[in-house]
Design a protein around this motif. Structure first.
Motif, PDB file in Angstrom:
ATOM      1  N   VAL A   1     -52.407  14.609 -29.404  1.00 45.45           N
ATOM      2  CA  VAL A   1     -51.591  14.819 -28.209  1.00 45.45           C
ATOM      3  C   VAL A   1     -50.264  15.413 -28.646  1.00 45.45           C
ATOM      4  O   VAL A   1     -49.559  14.845 -29.482  1.00 45.45           O
ATOM      5  CB  VAL A   1     -51.353  13.494 -27.465  1.00 45.45           C
ATOM      6  N   ARG A   2     -49.951  16.573 -28.069  1.00 47.44           N
ATOM      7  CA  ARG A   2     -48.637  17.163 -28.339  1.00 47.44           C
ATOM      8  C   ARG A   2     -47.695  16.674 -27.255  1.00 47.44           C
ATOM      9  O   ARG A   2     -47.822  17.047 -26.093  1.00 47.44           O
ATOM     10  CB  ARG A   2     -48.731  18.684 -28.323  1.00 47.44           C
ATOM     11  N   TRP A   3     -46.771  15.820 -27.647  1.00 46.08           N
ATOM     12  CA  TRP A   3     -45.908  15.172 -26.676  1.00 46.08           C
ATOM     13  C   TRP A   3     -44.961  16.144 -25.986  1.00 46.08           C
ATOM     14  O   TRP A   3     -44.606  15.945 -24.827  1.00 46.08           O
ATOM     15  CB  TRP A   3     -45.147  14.025 -27.338  1.00 46.08           C
ATOM     16  N   ASP A   4     -44.557  17.190 -26.666  1.00 39.67           N
ATOM     17  CA  ASP A   4     -43.672  18.157 -26.008  1.00 39.67           C
ATOM     18  C   ASP A   4     -44.395  18.857 -24.856  1.00 39.67           C
ATOM     19  O   ASP A   4     -43.842  19.030 -23.766  1.00 39.67           O
ATOM     20  CB  ASP A   4     -43.118  19.164 -27.012  1.00 39.67           C
ATOM     21  N   VAL A   5     -45.662  19.210 -25.061  1.00 39.77           N
ATOM     22  CA  VAL A   5     -46.443  19.842 -23.994  1.00 39.77           C
ATOM     23  C   VAL A   5     -46.697  18.837 -22.871  1.00 39.77           C
ATOM     24  O   VAL A   5     -46.624  19.183 -21.682  1.00 39.77           O
ATOM     25  CB  VAL A   5     -47.767  20.399 -24.562  1.00 39.77           C
ATOM     26  N   PHE A   6     -46.983  17.596 -23.224  1.00 43.81           N
ATOM     27  CA  PHE A   6     -47.208  16.555 -22.227  1.00 43.81           C
ATOM     28  C   PHE A   6     -45.992  16.394 -21.313  1.00 43.81           C
ATOM     29  O   PHE A   6     -46.122  16.340 -20.095  1.00 43.81           O
ATOM     30  CB  PHE A   6     -47.541  15.227 -22.925  1.00 43.81           C
ATOM     31  N   TRP A   7     -44.795  16.320 -21.907  1.00 48.19           N
ATOM     32  CA  TRP A   7     -43.584  16.131 -21.106  1.00 48.19           C
ATOM     33  C   TRP A   7     -43.241  17.377 -20.287  1.00 48.19           C
ATOM     34  O   TRP A   7     -42.696  17.267 -19.187  1.00 48.19           O
ATOM     35  CB  TRP A   7     -42.415  15.690 -21.976  1.00 48.19           C
ATOM     36  N   ILE A   8     -43.572  18.541 -20.792  1.00 53.13           N
ATOM     37  CA  ILE A   8     -43.370  19.762 -20.005  1.00 53.13           C
ATOM     38  C   ILE A   8     -44.279  19.750 -18.777  1.00 53.13           C
ATOM     39  O   ILE A   8     -43.853  20.076 -17.663  1.00 53.13           O
ATOM     40  CB  ILE A   8     -43.619  21.020 -20.868  1.00 53.13           C
ATOM     41  N   ILE A   9     -45.524  19.341 -18.961  1.00 54.74           N
ATOM     42  CA  ILE A   9     -46.461  19.255 -17.837  1.00 54.74           C
ATOM     43  C   ILE A   9     -46.006  18.203 -16.831  1.00 54.74           C
ATOM     44  O   ILE A   9     -46.032  18.426 -15.623  1.00 54.74           O
ATOM     45  CB  ILE A   9     -47.893  18.977 -18.340  1.00 54.74           C
ATOM     46  N   MET A  10     -45.575  17.044 -17.316  1.00 54.37           N
ATOM     47  CA  MET A  10     -45.101  15.995 -16.413  1.00 54.37           C
ATOM     48  C   MET A  10     -43.847  16.435 -15.655  1.00 54.37           C
ATOM     49  O   MET A  10     -43.714  16.185 -14.448  1.00 54.37           O
ATOM     50  CB  MET A  10     -44.800  14.710 -17.194  1.00 54.37           C
ATOM     51  N   GLY A  11     -42.932  17.084 -16.338  1.00 60.92           N
ATOM     52  CA  GLY A  11     -41.721  17.577 -15.683  1.00 60.92           C
ATOM     53  C   GLY A  11     -42.034  18.642 -14.641  1.00 60.92           C
ATOM     54  O   GLY A  11     -41.469  18.644 -13.543  1.00 60.92           O
ATOM     55  N   SER A  12     -42.952  19.538 -14.948  1.00 60.53           N
ATOM     56  CA  SER A  12     -43.356  20.568 -13.989  1.00 60.53           C
ATOM     57  C   SER A  12     -44.026  19.945 -12.773  1.00 60.53           C
ATOM     58  O   SER A  12     -43.790  20.372 -11.641  1.00 60.53           O
ATOM     59  CB  SER A  12     -44.313  21.563 -14.646  1.00 60.53           C
ATOM     60  N   ALA A  13     -44.864  18.943 -13.006  1.00 61.21           N
ATOM     61  CA  ALA A  13     -45.524  18.261 -11.897  1.00 61.21           C
ATOM     62  C   ALA A  13     -44.491  17.592 -11.003  1.00 61.21           C
ATOM     63  O   ALA A  13     -44.586  17.662  -9.767  1.00 61.21           O
ATOM     64  CB  ALA A  13     -46.527  17.239 -12.429  1.00 61.21           C
ATOM     65  N   LEU A  14     -43.508  16.951 -11.595  1.00 63.42           N
ATOM     66  CA  LEU A  14     -42.470  16.287 -10.826  1.00 63.42           C
ATOM     67  C   LEU A  14     -41.641  17.297 -10.027  1.00 63.42           C
ATOM     68  O   LEU A  14     -41.326  17.063  -8.853  1.00 63.42           O
ATOM     69  CB  LEU A  14     -41.573  15.471 -11.755  1.00 63.42           C
ATOM     70  N   LEU A  15     -41.319  18.426 -10.650  1.00 61.42           N
ATOM     71  CA  LEU A  15     -40.507  19.431  -9.973  1.00 61.42           C
ATOM     72  C   LEU A  15     -41.251  20.123  -8.838  1.00 61.42           C
ATOM     73  O   LEU A  15     -40.622  20.626  -7.907  1.00 61.42           O
ATOM     74  CB  LEU A  15     -40.005  20.471 -10.968  1.00 61.42           C
ATOM     75  N   THR A  16     -42.573  20.169  -8.882  1.00 54.61           N
ATOM     76  CA  THR A  16     -43.309  20.727  -7.754  1.00 54.61           C
ATOM     77  C   THR A  16     -43.630  19.666  -6.712  1.00 54.61           C
ATOM     78  O   THR A  16     -43.825  19.983  -5.548  1.00 54.61           O
ATOM     79  CB  THR A  16     -44.619  21.392  -8.210  1.00 54.61           C
ATOM     80  N   PHE A  17     -43.684  18.424  -7.116  1.00 53.51           N
ATOM     81  CA  PHE A  17     -44.001  17.328  -6.215  1.00 53.51           C
ATOM     82  C   PHE A  17     -42.827  16.991  -5.294  1.00 53.51           C
ATOM     83  O   PHE A  17     -43.002  16.796  -4.093  1.00 53.51           O
ATOM     84  CB  PHE A  17     -44.403  16.100  -7.041  1.00 53.51           C
ATOM     85  N   ILE A  18     -41.630  16.939  -5.854  1.00 50.63           N
ATOM     86  CA  ILE A  18     -40.441  16.519  -5.095  1.00 50.63           C
ATOM     87  C   ILE A  18     -40.166  17.426  -3.894  1.00 50.63           C
ATOM     88  O   ILE A  18     -39.997  16.916  -2.783  1.00 50.63           O
ATOM     89  CB  ILE A  18     -39.211  16.397  -6.024  1.00 50.63           C
ATOM     90  N   PRO A  19     -40.125  18.764  -4.030  1.00 50.50           N
ATOM     91  CA  PRO A  19     -39.829  19.586  -2.845  1.00 50.50           C
ATOM     92  C   PRO A  19     -40.919  19.536  -1.771  1.00 50.50           C
ATOM     93  O   PRO A  19     -40.681  19.889  -0.637  1.00 50.50           O
ATOM     94  CB  PRO A  19     -39.697  21.004  -3.386  1.00 50.50           C
ATOM     95  N   ARG A  20     -42.113  19.107  -2.131  1.00 50.09           N
ATOM     96  CA  ARG A  20     -43.183  19.019  -1.138  1.00 50.09           C
ATOM     97  C   ARG A  20     -43.187  17.671  -0.428  1.00 50.09           C
ATOM     98  O   ARG A  20     -43.457  17.599   0.769  1.00 50.09           O
ATOM     99  CB  ARG A  20     -44.534  19.248  -1.809  1.00 50.09           C
ATOM    100  N   VAL A  21     -42.925  16.603  -1.154  1.00 49.50           N
ATOM    101  CA  VAL A  21     -43.031  15.266  -0.583  1.00 49.50           C
ATOM    102  C   VAL A  21     -41.736  14.845   0.096  1.00 49.50           C
ATOM    103  O   VAL A  21     -41.770  14.191   1.146  1.00 49.50           O
ATOM    104  CB  VAL A  21     -43.435  14.255  -1.679  1.00 49.50           C
ATOM    105  N   LEU A  22     -40.596  15.199  -0.459  1.00 52.23           N
ATOM    106  CA  LEU A  22     -39.316  14.774   0.107  1.00 52.23           C
ATOM    107  C   LEU A  22     -39.136  15.203   1.565  1.00 52.23           C
ATOM    108  O   LEU A  22     -38.779  14.362   2.399  1.00 52.23           O
ATOM    109  CB  LEU A  22     -38.170  15.297  -0.775  1.00 52.23           C
ATOM    110  N   PRO A  23     -39.388  16.474   1.917  1.00 49.16           N
ATOM    111  CA  PRO A  23     -39.260  16.834   3.341  1.00 49.16           C
ATOM    112  C   PRO A  23     -40.246  16.075   4.232  1.00 49.16           C
ATOM    113  O   PRO A  23     -39.900  15.702   5.354  1.00 49.16           O
ATOM    114  CB  PRO A  23     -39.549  18.334   3.369  1.00 49.16           C
ATOM    115  N   LEU A  24     -41.457  15.842   3.748  1.00 47.11           N
ATOM    116  CA  LEU A  24     -42.426  15.082   4.550  1.00 47.11           C
ATOM    117  C   LEU A  24     -41.937  13.667   4.806  1.00 47.11           C
ATOM    118  O   LEU A  24     -42.049  13.147   5.920  1.00 47.11           O
ATOM    119  CB  LEU A  24     -43.776  15.039   3.841  1.00 47.11           C
ATOM    120  N   MET A  25     -41.403  13.048   3.778  1.00 47.99           N
ATOM    121  CA  MET A  25     -40.893  11.686   3.946  1.00 47.99           C
ATOM    122  C   MET A  25     -39.690  11.671   4.883  1.00 47.99           C
ATOM    123  O   MET A  25     -39.568  10.785   5.725  1.00 47.99           O
ATOM    124  CB  MET A  25     -40.518  11.094   2.585  1.00 47.99           C
ATOM    125  N   LEU A  26     -38.811  12.650   4.748  1.00 51.90           N
ATOM    126  CA  LEU A  26     -37.606  12.708   5.573  1.00 51.90           C
ATOM    127  C   LEU A  26     -37.945  12.975   7.034  1.00 51.90           C
ATOM    128  O   LEU A  26     -37.489  12.276   7.929  1.00 51.90           O
ATOM    129  CB  LEU A  26     -36.657  13.782   5.045  1.00 51.90           C
TER     130      LEU A  26
END
Length: 109
Positions: A3-28
């Protein structure tokens, strides 16, 4: 498998950055009552975005205005729009657009 941890954290960060703008307006917006004037205004957003995208493609090439006499895309859009309005058929519209563009590219060059 390693497991390359740098790639893992890049994927997790990208997922979070695409998730927040989609879910936050729905919740609001699920918690508040949206005024009627805002709902009516929001109905025009998709049309405005599509018009901006199509307009740029029809009138510009390489960040310069294309002369009308050499603009095959603009001339091909006229019968395509007519067929779209008249028939409301996606397949017919696409076919007319493709054929019109093919003929005009051969004719105009």
């Amino acid at each position: 498998m390693e497991v390359r941890w740098d790639v893992f954290w890049i994927i997790m960060g990208s997922a979070l950055l695409t998730f927040i703008p989609r879910v936050l307006p729905l919740m609001l917006f699920s918690k508040i009552q949206i005024p009627m004037w805002l709902l009516r205004w929001l109905e025009y957003v998709p049309v405005a975005v599509m018009a901006a995208l199509i307009g740029q493609e029809l009138f510009m090439s390489d960040n310069q205005l294309v002369p009308i006499t050499q603009n095959a895309a603009l001339w091909a859009s006229l019968p395509t729009i007519a067929v779209a309005i008249w028939t409301r058929s996606l397949l017919g519209t696409v076919l007319v657009g493709i054929v019109a563009m093919m003929i005009l590219r051969y004719w105009i060059g």
